[in-house]
Enzyme design. Sequence first.
Site, PDB file in Angstrom:
ATOM      1  N   SER A 161      -3.832 -36.168 -45.960  1.00 49.59           N
ATOM      2  CA  SER A 161      -4.182 -36.633 -47.301  1.00 49.59           C
ATOM      3  C   SER A 161      -4.836 -35.560 -48.164  1.00 49.59           C
ATOM      4  CB  SER A 161      -5.104 -37.857 -47.229  1.00 49.59           C
ATOM      5  OG  SER A 161      -6.396 -37.493 -46.795  1.00 49.59           O
ATOM      6  N   LYS A 187     -12.377 -36.489 -48.342  1.00 45.68           N
ATOM      7  CA  LYS A 187     -11.774 -36.649 -49.661  1.00 45.68           C
ATOM      8  C   LYS A 187     -12.552 -35.812 -50.666  1.00 45.68           C
ATOM      9  CE  LYS A 187      -8.732 -39.949 -48.728  1.00 45.68           C
ATOM     10  NZ  LYS A 187      -8.471 -39.591 -47.349  1.00 45.68           N
TER      11      LYS A 187
END
Length: 143
Positions: free
Chosen positions: A64, A101
């Site tokens: 991701s 993230k």
Amino acid sequence: MGVVIGPRVINAGLSLRLVLVSPVAVAAGYPSPAQDYFDGRIDLNEHLIKDITSTFVVRVTGDSMERAGISDGDELIVNRALEPRDGSVVIAVLDGELTVKRLRITATGVVLQAENPRYPDICVPGLSELTIWGVATTCLHHV
């Protein structure tokens, strides 16, 4: 104590010493036979770790964060003493689940942004429990 992203956590207290082959650069084209080589040692702790008591190495699983240069299997050097800021790559604990993230602080709230278009950003709901475990400072990418 540490965090696990993937199969293991490594405390950054390990001493990493490597032999420094060239003091300036390594040619990616045709190497110069006249180049002088330095045979010394370099301590990676001095270059990569600012606060050894607050720094950990975590292994990433998943893709991701590819566009941030973080790939599956890479290790991140994470400093728990740094204050997270908008745009920092962070290790976040959201409702008990760990994730890496990019932190975005917006007028409407906190967003954990993926760096891969196949993954949605996570808009943190007001009732969620979010802890920023640490800020990633360096990615050790395997070649």
